[in-house]
Design a protein around this motif. Structure first.
Motif, PDB file in Angstrom:
ATOM      1  N   ARG A 100       0.718  -1.276  -0.063  1.00  0.00           N
ATOM      2  CA  ARG A 100       0.081  -0.027   0.085  1.00  0.00           C
ATOM      3  C   ARG A 100       0.819   1.268   0.023  1.00  0.00           C
ATOM      4  O   ARG A 100       0.657   2.172  -0.642  1.00  0.00           O
ATOM      5  CB  ARG A 100      -0.712   0.077   1.266  1.00  0.00           C
ATOM      6  N   LEU A 101       2.048   1.347   0.798  1.00  0.00           N
ATOM      7  CA  LEU A 101       2.882   2.358   0.694  1.00  0.00           C
ATOM      8  C   LEU A 101       3.347   2.747  -0.704  1.00  0.00           C
ATOM      9  O   LEU A 101       3.503   3.748  -1.143  1.00  0.00           O
ATOM     10  CB  LEU A 101       4.052   2.144   1.934  1.00  0.00           C
ATOM     11  N   ILE A 102       3.869   1.760  -1.073  1.00  0.00           N
ATOM     12  CA  ILE A 102       4.382   1.873  -2.541  1.00  0.00           C
ATOM     13  C   ILE A 102       3.357   2.347  -3.648  1.00  0.00           C
ATOM     14  O   ILE A 102       3.859   3.010  -4.531  1.00  0.00           O
ATOM     15  CB  ILE A 102       5.163   0.515  -2.952  1.00  0.00           C
ATOM     16  N   GLY A 103       2.150   1.811  -3.525  1.00  0.00           N
ATOM     17  CA  GLY A 103       1.464   2.300  -4.634  1.00  0.00           C
ATOM     18  C   GLY A 103       0.724   3.721  -4.143  1.00  0.00           C
ATOM     19  O   GLY A 103       0.465   4.097  -5.166  1.00  0.00           O
ATOM     20  N   ARG A 104       0.914   4.208  -3.113  1.00  0.00           N
ATOM     21  CA  ARG A 104       0.505   5.317  -2.689  1.00  0.00           C
ATOM     22  C   ARG A 104       1.338   6.590  -2.566  1.00  0.00           C
ATOM     23  O   ARG A 104       0.957   7.724  -2.684  1.00  0.00           O
ATOM     24  CB  ARG A 104      -0.622   5.334  -1.539  1.00  0.00           C
ATOM     25  N   SER A 105       2.630   6.173  -2.270  1.00  0.00           N
ATOM     26  CA  SER A 105       3.527   7.352  -1.977  1.00  0.00           C
ATOM     27  C   SER A 105       3.857   8.177  -3.190  1.00  0.00           C
ATOM     28  O   SER A 105       3.918   7.721  -4.157  1.00  0.00           O
ATOM     29  CB  SER A 105       4.752   6.452  -1.518  1.00  0.00           C
TER      30      SER A 105
END
Length: 274
Positions: A131-136
């Motif tokens: 999720r972090l990789i997708g949203r950052s």
């Protein structure tokens, strides 16, 4: 020296997160940047749940706040010595870990820790890495264990896609500031369609011209990109990839394959959005 924006790191008190704080501190020192340590607790979003307040709180909330403060203090102790105290910002927030970390990073570099058996224990767990990789909106560095420094090599994985130039440019700067060589690695699939070879060659040649102080090497090999990059990460200080590198357009980094790469790599992995 160029200066990176403030480096943000998640600290949940786990061994993995403390290792991430240690690496983020060294990274901030390397780039002469400030460091922001974010400790996330459960409950409604609140910028500072341990701050003084006139409202009456329950025993459970009091104990939770104490635990958060101990986690924050543990993270702070890992950072002091690498970064001057006046350049360390401590945030203790409540809410969803991904929301809190992405908002706190504000598009700058974001560092998180991982263990071999899964992503950060406790508050930060499970699918948070994806999720972090997708949203950052900025680079996400995933650190597994205490990373070795001074190996003298930065590896960047590319596939010749649209994000190749941006990913190589980021990796080139990382190699320059470390005084390391840059290995530009391309994993070739079963297809013999090399239409992107010319574009890759142009990017590599431009990288060589843009910074004569950095030795740039290129290598390509057929096989599984995750296995090949894990192998090359064994003697690297950093592995840089893009969310659309290595044929990731179909969402590799947002699935189990990408998670295996960030967990299995022998050095920190930086994922560039794009």
């Amino acid at each position: 020296m160029d200066v990176r924006p403030t480096v943000t790191v998640g600290g949940d008190g786990s061994r993995a997160s403390l290792d991430a704080v240690e690496w983020a501190s060294a990274y901030a020192r390397l780039w002469d940047a400030s460091l922001r340590i974010v400790t996330v607790g459960s409950g409604p979003a609140n910028r500072s749940p341990i701050a003084n307040s006139r409202r009456q709180i329950s025993r459970e909330e009091f104990q939770s706040n104490q635990r958060l403060q101990r986690k924050a203090e543990a993270a702070f102790s890992r950072a002091v010595g690498s970064v001057p105290e006046d350049r360390i910002e401590m945030l203790v927030v409540s809410g969803d870990p991904v929301d809190a970390l992405v908002a706190s990073a504000d598009g700058g570099p974001l560092v998180v820790g991982t263990r071999r058996l899964g992503f950060l224990s406790g508050t930060i767990a499970g699918s948070v890495s994806r999720r972090l990789i997708g949203r950052s909106n900025g680079p996400v560095a995933v650190v597994s264990g205490v990373a070795s420094q001074g190996r003298g090599r930065v590896v960047v994985g590319i596939d010749g896609g649209a994000s190749t130039r941006a990913v190589v440019s980021f990796a080139l700067e990382e190699a320059r500031v470390r005084g390391a060589e840059l290995l530009v690695f391309r994993a070739l699939g079963d297809s013999r369609d090399d239409r992107s070879s010319e574009a890759v060659a142009t990017v590599i040649e431009d990288a060589k011209k843009s910074d004569r102080d950095v030795r740039v090497r290129e290598e390509s090999q057929r096989g599984n990109p995750v296995d090949l990059l894990v192998e090359r990460s064994s003697d690297a200080d950093l592995l840089v990839i893009g969310t659309r590198s290595l044929g990731l357009t179909a969402g590799l980094l947002r699935g189990s394959v990408g998670q295996r790469l960030t967990v299995r790599a022998k050095c920190p992995v930086v994922v560039i959005p794009g």
